[in-house]
Design a protein around this motif. Structure first.
Motif, PDB file in Angstrom:
ATOM      1  N   GLY A 142     -26.557 -22.229  -4.232  1.00 42.09           N
ATOM      2  CA  GLY A 142     -26.073 -22.948  -3.065  1.00 42.09           C
ATOM      3  C   GLY A 142     -24.805 -23.733  -3.313  1.00 42.09           C
ATOM      4  O   GLY A 142     -23.958 -23.859  -2.415  1.00 42.09           O
ATOM      5  N   SER A 200     -27.928 -28.022   4.977  1.00 44.46           N
ATOM      6  CA  SER A 200     -27.369 -26.883   5.706  1.00 44.46           C
ATOM      7  C   SER A 200     -27.637 -25.571   4.984  1.00 44.46           C
ATOM      8  O   SER A 200     -27.886 -24.540   5.623  1.00 44.46           O
ATOM      9  CB  SER A 200     -25.862 -27.079   5.909  1.00 44.46           C
ATOM     10  OG  SER A 200     -25.302 -25.985   6.605  1.00 44.46           O
ATOM     11  N   TYR A 201     -27.599 -25.582   3.640  1.00 43.77           N
ATOM     12  CA  TYR A 201     -27.874 -24.369   2.873  1.00 43.77           C
ATOM     13  C   TYR A 201     -29.279 -23.850   3.155  1.00 43.77           C
ATOM     14  O   TYR A 201     -29.477 -22.655   3.440  1.00 43.77           O
ATOM     15  CB  TYR A 201     -27.716 -24.653   1.377  1.00 43.77           C
ATOM     16  CG  TYR A 201     -28.176 -23.534   0.474  1.00 43.77           C
ATOM     17  CD1 TYR A 201     -27.417 -22.383   0.293  1.00 43.77           C
ATOM     18  CD2 TYR A 201     -29.402 -23.625  -0.201  1.00 43.77           C
ATOM     19  CE1 TYR A 201     -27.855 -21.348  -0.528  1.00 43.77           C
ATOM     20  CE2 TYR A 201     -29.841 -22.599  -1.025  1.00 43.77           C
ATOM     21  CZ  TYR A 201     -29.064 -21.461  -1.187  1.00 43.77           C
ATOM     22  OH  TYR A 201     -29.509 -20.446  -2.001  1.00 43.77           O
ATOM     23  N   THR A 258     -21.766 -23.119   3.619  1.00 42.67           N
ATOM     24  CA  THR A 258     -23.048 -23.762   3.899  1.00 42.67           C
ATOM     25  C   THR A 258     -23.004 -25.278   3.759  1.00 42.67           C
ATOM     26  O   THR A 258     -23.993 -25.958   4.062  1.00 42.67           O
ATOM     27  CB  THR A 258     -24.143 -23.193   2.979  1.00 42.67           C
ATOM     28  OG1 THR A 258     -23.749 -23.355   1.605  1.00 42.67           O
ATOM     29  CG2 THR A 258     -24.367 -21.708   3.250  1.00 42.67           C
ATOM     30  N   THR A 308     -29.661 -22.828   6.982  1.00 42.17           N
ATOM     31  CA  THR A 308     -28.957 -21.570   7.240  1.00 42.17           C
ATOM     32  C   THR A 308     -29.763 -20.384   6.734  1.00 42.17           C
ATOM     33  O   THR A 308     -29.892 -19.357   7.416  1.00 42.17           O
ATOM     34  CB  THR A 308     -27.572 -21.581   6.568  1.00 42.17           C
ATOM     35  OG1 THR A 308     -26.775 -22.618   7.137  1.00 42.17           O
ATOM     36  CG2 THR A 308     -26.864 -20.250   6.744  1.00 42.17           C
ATOM     37  N   THR A 309     -30.320 -20.518   5.546  1.00 42.99           N
ATOM     38  CA  THR A 309     -31.092 -19.423   4.948  1.00 42.99           C
ATOM     39  C   THR A 309     -32.355 -19.131   5.746  1.00 42.99           C
ATOM     40  O   THR A 309     -32.692 -17.965   6.012  1.00 42.99           O
ATOM     41  CB  THR A 309     -31.451 -19.750   3.492  1.00 42.99           C
ATOM     42  OG1 THR A 309     -30.269 -20.100   2.767  1.00 42.99           O
ATOM     43  CG2 THR A 309     -32.114 -18.567   2.819  1.00 42.99           C
TER      44      THR A 309
END
Length: 276
Positions: free
Chosen positions: A146, A158-159, A153, A162-163
């Motif tokens: 990440g 957020s990482y 991201t 988003t995933t």
């Protein structure tokens, strides 16, 4: 792009790299070099979403613990779970362990229910993080992978969000089931059929990683705006143009049966696969 090979980098990178500890599923640690100096400064080209098939991965479970998703009797994973969202280069290499803050579970507290459900650890072992520390599977993924996609991201929260959203947008277990390839301990399915079902649903060619004839991982690739794209694969043979050479022409999608806490599994083909 079979997953164990992701830990091997060209020797030339030794001149510019730091060490990143990678832990295997049996708890042993090995040292793998990563381009934290030179390569980490180069912008990555695309994302690889790696999903695990619990019915295959959990066969390596030697014993159960509360942190191992393989052991759940309640809400046991019945289909693909998230392994990670990885940044990659078009030349077949990838950055790892880039600069950024260390994992802080408080940052993702609103996501914990979803992470436990869709992104569980399938091991009892602690995962290696940067600087030789041990931590959660999520810490390993965000610190190793990440941090290298932060231009897109942004931060830790957020990482993970988003995933999860990407995983939910493309329900690959449902895609395969509707195409006639449900989890089964008795059926074997044509590899080409599985690849085609995903191609039709997503509009891009994935790769598969297999273990002893069973699907272990599914890799689906995306541009940096998260539009699907073909994964980078070995074009030296037609077979590798459609899937990893680790997969036979007919593969299985074994059902996962949780053992439960305190259970012990004896399996004749237990092998060591690095937590990446």
């Amino acid at each position: 792009m079979a997953s164990p090979n992701r830990e091997v980098l060209p020797l030339i990178s030794l001149l510019f790299s730091l060490f990143c500890l990678i832990e295997t599923n049996n708890g042993e640690s090995i040292v793998s070099t990563v381009n934290e100096g030179l390569e980490a400064q180069r912008e990555f080209d695309y994302f690889l979403l790696s999903l695990q098939w619990p019915g295959t991965v959990c066969r390596r479970t030697r014993h159960c613990c509360a942190s191992n998703g393989c052991c759940r009797r309640s809400n046991a994973p019945a289909g693909f779970t998230i392994h990670g969202l990885w940044s990659n280069y078009n030349d077949g290499t990838w950055p790892a362990c880039c600069s950024g803050p260390s994992f802080d579970i408080k940052e993702i507290s609103p996501l914990l229910e979803g992470l436990q459900k869709y992104w569980p650890s399938l091991s009892c072992s602690s995962s290696s993080t940067r600087h030789g520390k041990k931590g959660l599977f999520w810490a390993h993924e965000v610190e190793k992978h990440g941090t290298c996609s932060s231009s897109v991201t942004r931060d830790e929260y957020s990482y993970f969000l988003t995933t999860i959203n990407l995983y939910l947008k493309y329900n690959f277990t449902e895609i395969l089931t509707e195409a006639g390839y449900p989890p089964s301990n008795s059926e074997r399915y044509p590899l080409g059929g599985i690849i085609s079902a995903i191609q039709i649903a997503v509009g891009a060619t994935p790769t598969l990683v297999c273990s002893h004839g069973a699907v272990e991982e599914l890799h689906v690739c995306f541009y940096k705006d998260f539009k699907p794209r073909d994964c980078i694969i070995d074009s030296s043979s037609h077979e590798n143009m459609v899937a990893s050479s680790s997969c036979p022409r007919y593969v299985s999608l074994p059902e996962h049966t949780p053992v439960g806490l305190g259970g012990v599994i004896s399996n004749p083909w237990l092998d060591q696969v690095e937590a990446i």
